[in-house]
Design a protein around this motif. Structure first.
Motif, short mmCIF file in Angstrom:
data_model
loop_
_atom_site.label_atom_id
_atom_site.label_comp_id
_atom_site.label_asym_id
_atom_site.label_seq_id
_atom_site.Cartn_x
_atom_site.Cartn_y
_atom_site.Cartn_z
N ARG A 120 0.85 -1.19 0.00
CA ARG A 120 0.00 0.00 0.00
C ARG A 120 0.88 1.24 0.00
O ARG A 120 1.73 1.41 0.88
CB ARG A 120 -0.92 -0.01 1.21
CG ARG A 120 -1.99 -1.09 1.16
CD ARG A 120 -3.03 -0.87 2.25
NE ARG A 120 -2.47 -1.15 3.57
CZ ARG A 120 -2.56 -2.32 4.18
NH1 ARG A 120 -3.16 -3.34 3.58
NH2 ARG A 120 -2.06 -2.49 5.40
N SER A 148 -2.36 1.45 -9.79
CA SER A 148 -2.54 0.26 -8.95
C SER A 148 -2.59 -0.99 -9.81
O SER A 148 -2.96 -0.96 -10.98
CB SER A 148 -3.83 0.39 -8.14
OG SER A 148 -3.81 1.51 -7.29
N HIS A 153 -1.45 -1.19 -4.19
CA HIS A 153 -2.61 -0.32 -4.16
C HIS A 153 -2.12 1.10 -3.91
O HIS A 153 -1.49 1.37 -2.89
CB HIS A 153 -3.58 -0.74 -3.06
CG HIS A 153 -4.26 -2.05 -3.33
ND1 HIS A 153 -4.97 -2.72 -2.36
CD2 HIS A 153 -4.33 -2.81 -4.45
CE1 HIS A 153 -5.44 -3.85 -2.87
NE2 HIS A 153 -5.07 -3.91 -4.14
#
Length: 279
Positions: A120, A148, A153
Motif C-alpha cells: 500500500r 494500482s 494499491h
C-alpha cells in the motif's frame, strides 16, 4: 506539504516509511531545486530521498514529438498538431514526472516482496485548489486505479488541497525549512522555469532571470512551427522582458521578502534566525 506530512507521520511513529521523491527535470527546472529538496528532507529527518529522471528534457521531447506529428500529418494530409504541451495535452507531466515516479513505485513494491498482500502506497501531492480551476476539481483523496495493480494499491492524497497561500507560508515558517530563491525574485510557482501553463508575469520574469534558456525556447518555436504558449510566443515574452530590463535591471530582493508578505516581518525574522543564526 512535506513538512506537514512528515510531522503527521512522526506523530504516529511511521516516519521510517516516508520516502521523498524529486522528479528531476534537468536544465528546464530552476537551478538548485534538487539539492534544496534533499536539504529539506534531511532537515526534516526523512530517512529516504530518491531522485528520478526521464530520458531527455522537455525541449528534446518537444523536438522529437514534432518529427512524429509532422510525419503523421503528411501521411494523413492534415495540419501538424502542436508539439508543445498544453492544458489539454499535459504530456509533460506524465512523461517527466508521473512516469518516472511510477517506476520508483514499482521498485518500492519489489522491495517488499516479503508481504503476503499488495503493497500500500500513499502518494502525497502538494496540489492546492486555489492554484487553478482544474486543481479545484481534484478530490483530496482518491484511488489511483491507473497506477494500482495486483501487487500494489496506490492512494493519492492531497494533504494541503484546502490550504490558502498564507497557510502554506505559515507552515514553511513553522518548519524552518529553506525555500527556493525563485520565490524571492517574485515567481508565484516553482515548476519548470518556463511552464506552458504559467501566468504571463511568471514567464516574463523567468525570461529576465534565465535569458539564455528563454532563447533556447524561442529557437524551438521556430523548429516546431508553433508558439510556446497559445497566443503568446517566447519571442514576445523575451521582448517584454527586454522592455522591463530597459526600465531597470533586476536586483535581488532582501531575503525573506516572499515570506514576509504572508506571515509578517516578525515571524519572518524569527524564521531567518532559525535558518541561519548568523543573520
Amino acid at each position: 506539504m512535506k513538512a506537514h506530512v512528515v510531522g503527521l507521520a512522526a506523530a504516529i511513529g511511521q516516519l521510517h516509511k516516508v520516502v521523498v521523491v524529486h522528479a528531476n527535470l534537468s536544465d528546464i527546472e530552476w537551478g538548485g531545486t534538487a539539492s534544496l529538496a534533499r536539504q529539506q528532507s534531511a532537515m526534516l529527518g526523512v530517512p529516504r530521498f530518491e531522485v528520478v529522471q526521464a530520458q531527455g528534457d522537455l525541449l528534446t521531447r518537444v523536438a522529437a514529438r514534432y518529427v512524429k506529428l509532422k510525419a503523421k500529418a503528411l501521411a494523413e494530409g492534415k495540419p501538424v498538431a502542436p508539439a508543445w504541451p498544453s492544458s489539454s495535452a499535459r504530456w509533460c507531466t506524465s512523461d517527466l514526472k508521473r512516469g518516472p515516479i511510477r517506476t520508483l513505485m514499482t521498485r518500492l513494491t519489489d522491495e517488499r516482496q516479503d508481504l503476503r498482500r499488495p503493497v500500500r502506497i500513499l502518494n502525497c501531492l502538494g496540489q492546492r485548489a486555489d492554484e487553478s480551476p482544474h486543481r479545484r476539481k481534484l478530490a483530496p483523496v482518491e484511488i489511483d486505479r491507473d497506477a494500482s495493480n495486483g501487487k500494489r494499491h496506490i492512494t493519492t492524497w492531497r494533504p494541503v488541497h484546502h490550504w490558502s497561500e498564507a497557510a502554506v507560508w505559515a507552515e514553511i515558517a513553522r518548519s524552518g525549512c529553506p525555500y527556493h530563491e525563485a520565490y524571492e525574485w517574485g515567481m508565484s510557482r516553482l515548476s519548470c522555469s518556463f511552464c506552458v501553463l504559467g501566468c504571463e508575469a511568471d514567464v516574463v520574469l523567468a525570461a529576465r532571470l534565465r535569458p539564455d534558456k528563454a532563447a533556447e525556447y524561442a529557437a524551438m518555436e521556430v523548429t516546431v512551427e508553433r508558439d510556446f504558449k497559445q497566443g503568446l510566443s517566447m519571442r514576445e515574452i523575451i521582448a517584454r522582458a527586454a522592455a522591463l530590463d530597459a526600465e531597470g535591471r533586476l536586483t535581488r530582493p532582501p531575503r525573506g521578502t516572499a515570506m514576509a508578505r504572508f506571515v509578517g516581518k516578525a515571524v519572518t525574522r524569527d524564521y531567518l534566525r532559525r535558518l541561519d543564526p548568523a543573520v
